[in-house]
Write an enzyme that holds these catalytic residues in place. Structure first.
Site, mmCIF file in Angstrom:
data_model
loop_
_atom_site.group_PDB
_atom_site.id
_atom_site.type_symbol
_atom_site.label_atom_id
_atom_site.label_comp_id
_atom_site.label_asym_id
_atom_site.label_seq_id
_atom_site.Cartn_x
_atom_site.Cartn_y
_atom_site.Cartn_z
ATOM 1 C CG HIS A 90 38.054 44.533 51.752
ATOM 2 N ND1 HIS A 90 38.572 43.064 51.727
ATOM 3 C CD2 HIS A 90 38.579 45.372 50.403
ATOM 4 C CE1 HIS A 90 39.437 43.283 50.739
ATOM 5 N NE2 HIS A 90 38.735 43.920 49.477
ATOM 6 C CD1 TRP A 121 38.646 47.256 44.516
ATOM 7 C CD2 TRP A 121 38.085 48.630 46.166
ATOM 8 N NE1 TRP A 121 38.487 46.632 45.256
ATOM 9 C CE2 TRP A 121 38.223 47.519 46.025
ATOM 10 C CE3 TRP A 121 37.304 49.626 46.752
ATOM 11 C CZ2 TRP A 121 38.256 46.946 47.525
ATOM 12 C CZ3 TRP A 121 37.067 49.386 48.245
ATOM 13 C CH2 TRP A 121 37.400 47.865 48.421
ATOM 14 C CD GLU A 162 36.384 42.463 54.444
ATOM 15 O OE1 GLU A 162 38.075 42.378 54.634
ATOM 16 O OE2 GLU A 162 36.118 40.997 55.046
ATOM 17 C CG HIS A 167 43.339 39.324 50.197
ATOM 18 N ND1 HIS A 167 42.680 40.561 50.708
ATOM 19 C CD2 HIS A 167 44.331 40.103 49.085
ATOM 20 C CE1 HIS A 167 42.539 41.457 50.433
ATOM 21 N NE2 HIS A 167 44.022 41.583 49.661
ATOM 22 C CD GLU A 184 42.549 37.120 52.586
ATOM 23 O OE1 GLU A 184 41.526 37.850 52.148
ATOM 24 O OE2 GLU A 184 43.086 37.782 53.808
ATOM 25 C CG ASP A 200 40.439 43.238 46.613
ATOM 26 O OD1 ASP A 200 40.657 43.572 45.454
ATOM 27 O OD2 ASP A 200 39.832 44.634 47.449
ATOM 28 C CD GLU A 201 38.249 39.078 51.316
ATOM 29 O OE1 GLU A 201 39.535 39.291 51.540
ATOM 30 O OE2 GLU A 201 37.908 40.385 52.205
ATOM 31 C CD GLU A 244 41.739 41.378 54.185
ATOM 32 O OE1 GLU A 244 40.767 42.217 53.833
ATOM 33 O OE2 GLU A 244 41.760 40.662 53.397
ATOM 34 C CB THR A 283 36.568 36.955 53.913
ATOM 35 O OG1 THR A 283 37.946 36.631 53.279
ATOM 36 C CG2 THR A 283 36.907 37.721 54.939
#
Ligand SMILES: [Fe+2]
Ligand SMILES: [Fe+2]
Length: 372
Positions: free
Chosen positions: A172, A88, A131, A240, A204, A236-237, A169, A207
């Site tokens: 973000h 995205w 971020e 990660h 990670e 996403d985190e 990142e 977050t």
């Protein structure tokens, strides 16, 4: 972001690398660090920490181990990246300046944002800063022996991961930044991969938890778009976190002794999040104040810190490690027993905080006062 951590004052260097390998205590005028380290005086410098650096604490022979893990990283770590065409972009969540409806969309965004209280925005701005520290994260990973991107375009799995992770990142930070900009409310490690990957596993997950909570609260405040923004970042985190915990899992498999010692080492220093160095030129305790608000809203609390630690201890099966040296066993006992100790300290801090509730003006909220 971390709340439980060193109450660290402003420091000129904003690099994550400097945040990792540091044992700092405001109580002690000395900073003591592991292995190759010297003791350094930090007296009479209330606004700055001493720069004590251990360089290359991982024994050189272990570099080969990371090089030998190339294929493993390709098959196990790179799979946690989204293919480029499926990533995205911040624009997907925001009004499109090329479209005719742009002004109306911004108006709608502002209407929704109006309903969100100041304390929520204090936390969201702090999250954004966390971020946005990311360009320095790439630098941090590139200090790690055995896994660094030697050319900036290296084709090793480690280097591919580092570049792609940093790009995510970066998005973000961009997304939160653009949202806040449009909302109209905001004008304005010792080169040691063991420590580096233990740190990122922890951070990670932290977050992931905090963006998940800002998503939940945005929904409660009626801004579903913002909830989607925070939720996408949280997801996403999660990927990660999975990748980094997998790397450390592998290190536990190949080198339980070295890994458990680094884990204990890292936890003794406490995990400070990159944003702990934030400074707006006015409030010397800005990070602490932001943390207090995050704590009160339940976005990220000291309980989360203990939960993350216990999660990692059980995920990496630290308690079940056998064949450790006596030093390794000490490290094992330390990390396995740390969760309850953190919780106890936390309860005490909480009851103290409740006794003296206060308000503080945040420059990033136009100096409006927000309850701590
Ligand atoms: Fe992130
Ligand atoms: Fe992340």
């Amino acid at each position: 972001m971390a709340l439980k951590l060193n109450a660290i004052p402003f420091q000129s260097s904003k690099s994550l690398a400097s945040a990792i390998p540091r044992a700092a205590s405001l109580r002690s005028p000395k900073v003591l660090m592991a292995s190759t380290l010297k003791e350094v005086d930090t007296v009479k410098k209330p606004l700055r920490e001493a720069h004590v650096q251990v360089t290359h604490s991982m024994p050189p022979q272990k570099i080969e181990m990371f090089k030998a893990l190339e294929d493993w990283a390709e098959n196990n770590i790179l799979v946690h990246l989204r293919p480029v065409e499926k990533c995205w972009q911040p624009q997907d969540f925001l009004p499109d300046p090329c479209s005719d409806g742009f002004y109306d969309q911004v108006k709608e965004l502002r209407e929704r944002a109006k309903e969100i209280p100041d304390d929520y925005f204090v936390v969201l701005v702090g999250d954004m800063i966390t971020e946005e520290a990311l360009p320095t994260y790439q630098t941090m990973l590139n200090t790690l022996d055995g896994v660094r991107d030697e050319t900036g375009a290296s084709l090793t799995s480690w280097a591919i991961w580092t570049r792609a992770w940093t790009a995510e990142e970066n998005r973000h930070g961009d997304l939160l930044n653009k949202y806040l900009f449009l909302s109209g409310r905001d004008p304005g490690t010792e080169n040691n991969p063991y420590l580096g990957f233990i740190y990122t596993s922890f951070q990670e997950r932290a977050t992931f938890i905090s963006h998940g909570n800002t998503a939940r609260l945005a929904k409660q405040h009626g801004d579903f778009k913002l909830a989607q923004i925070c939720g996408s970042i949280a997801s996403d985190e999660k990927r990660h976190e999975t990748a980094y915990t997998k790397i450390v899992e592998k290190l536990f498999e190949l080198d339980p002794e070295g890994t458990v010692q680094c884990f204990a080492d890292m936890m003794r220093r406490k995990i400070s999040m990159p944003a702990h160095l934030m400074y707006d030129g006015k409030d010397e305790s800005l990070f602490e104040h932001y943390s207090s608000v995050a704590q009160r809203l339940g976005v990220y609390t000291a309980r989360d810190y203990a939960d993350i630690l216990e999660h990692l201890v059980s995920h990496w099966k630290v308690g079940a490690l056998t064949g450790l040296s006596s030093e390794g066993q000490k490290a094992q006992e330390f990390v396995c027993g740390l969760g309850p100790r953190i919780r106890k300290l936390e309860e005490r801090a909480q009851s103290r905080a409740k006794q003296q509730p206060g308000k503080i003006a945040f420059s990033w909220m136009h100096n409006r006062e927000v309850q701590l």
